[in-house]
Design a protein around this motif. Sequence first.
Motif, short mmCIF file in Angstrom:
data_model
loop_
_atom_site.label_atom_id
_atom_site.label_comp_id
_atom_site.label_asym_id
_atom_site.label_seq_id
_atom_site.Cartn_x
_atom_site.Cartn_y
_atom_site.Cartn_z
N UNK A 1 15.54 -25.41 39.31
CA UNK A 1 16.50 -24.33 39.48
C UNK A 1 17.82 -24.77 40.10
N UNK A 2 18.09 -26.07 40.10
CA UNK A 2 19.29 -26.59 40.74
C UNK A 2 20.54 -26.54 39.89
N UNK A 3 20.43 -26.07 38.66
CA UNK A 3 21.61 -25.91 37.83
C UNK A 3 21.95 -27.10 36.96
N UNK A 4 23.12 -27.06 36.33
CA UNK A 4 23.50 -28.05 35.33
C UNK A 4 24.01 -29.37 35.92
N UNK A 5 24.03 -30.37 35.06
CA UNK A 5 24.61 -31.67 35.39
C UNK A 5 25.38 -32.17 34.17
N UNK A 6 26.49 -32.84 34.41
CA UNK A 6 27.21 -33.51 33.34
C UNK A 6 27.16 -35.01 33.58
N UNK A 7 26.73 -35.75 32.56
CA UNK A 7 26.63 -37.21 32.65
C UNK A 7 27.55 -37.81 31.59
N UNK A 8 28.50 -38.62 32.03
CA UNK A 8 29.32 -39.39 31.09
C UNK A 8 28.73 -40.79 31.02
N UNK A 9 28.25 -41.16 29.83
CA UNK A 9 27.65 -42.47 29.63
C UNK A 9 28.61 -43.35 28.84
N UNK A 10 29.08 -44.43 29.46
CA UNK A 10 30.01 -45.33 28.80
C UNK A 10 29.24 -46.25 27.85
N UNK A 11 29.57 -46.18 26.56
CA UNK A 11 28.86 -46.96 25.56
C UNK A 11 29.85 -47.39 24.48
N UNK A 12 29.33 -47.82 23.34
CA UNK A 12 30.22 -48.33 22.28
C UNK A 12 29.46 -48.29 20.96
N UNK A 13 30.09 -47.77 19.94
CA UNK A 13 29.48 -47.80 18.61
C UNK A 13 30.00 -49.01 17.84
N UNK A 14 29.08 -49.73 17.23
CA UNK A 14 29.47 -50.94 16.49
C UNK A 14 30.04 -50.61 15.12
N UNK A 15 29.55 -49.53 14.54
CA UNK A 15 29.98 -49.17 13.19
C UNK A 15 31.14 -48.17 13.27
N UNK A 16 31.65 -47.79 12.11
CA UNK A 16 32.75 -46.85 12.06
C UNK A 16 32.32 -45.44 12.39
#
Length: 331
Positions: free
Chosen positions: A233-248
């Motif tokens: 019941x603690x509410x929402x979280x936003x997670x920004x995950x730094x990644x990279x796509x190899x393809x287009x």
Amino acid sequence: MGQSKNTGVSSVNALDAYKEMWEIRIFEEAIQTLFDEGKMYGTMHLCIGQEATAVGGAGLLRKDDWMLSTHRNHGHAIAKGTDRRAMFAEMLGKKTGTNGGKGGSMHIADLDVGNLGSNGIVGGNFPIAAGAALSAQMNHTDQVVLCYAGDGATNEGSFHEALNLASIWQLPVIYLIENNQYGMSSAIERMTNVERLSERGKSYGIESVTIDGNDIFEVHQAVGDAVEKARKGGGPTLIEAITYRYKGHSKSDKLLYRSEEECQYWMENHDPILRLEHYLLKEKLAEKPELEALVSVIRKETEEMIQSVFADPDPSVEELWTNVYQEGGKA
């Protein structure tokens, strides 16, 4: 090579995660080949290079928890438990597909495992996730909702409206933003004037963090903490995950907006599978021949799946009209 920090995955689960990340990558390599050979139609958006956010995120959920994905959805679906063969069948237009062969790559859904589906509308899943979380809250269950989105989607109005509602109603939802550096063909720094996208969550009073999205342990820890908080019941979280796509961005992308050197840097220094492999070998949790044999088995299984799917029946002409309108309901 980047090092992984073991902060949230047991040694046993680390090997399982390695296997699942390879299942995702080999699945995507296979559909890339099928498209190139003209055996698969429509379009597709590959997540090769982003496997850790899928396995470290959706792989943590219970079967009755809900997940919403984006057009770059294959890894999320596999990690949530959607059958790979049924996904191949869907993309090859077979009746045995997840959506009867009528949804294709961008609209895979599997309600039996809590996969509420992908969305071809950028940012279209933010309010749906809030609605699903609201239903869990109103029904007094402890279900949580995990909503994936790309960095470009955070510029959509639906993102801000959904976050505001999630915040004021303290909904059990986790928004996981896969910042793979590019929204279609535009670098993220040209599209936003904030250093971290997680700052946008903080502006709505939502606990927000930025993590290394190519470190399976860091993803697992961040999502695990958010799931536990939401379930209590603690509410929402936003997670920004730094990644990279190899393809287009999609199969038609010629990648004219970034250099080969940039992509090679990420592949050599930040590949999520290689980083986990390095950890497994360093900690003596597996031997190199064992890992090579595991990958070989997955490749063989994948090829056998595809060959068997070709023999599946196509949808009938009559089925063109099924699942289009609500049956038995009132206008």
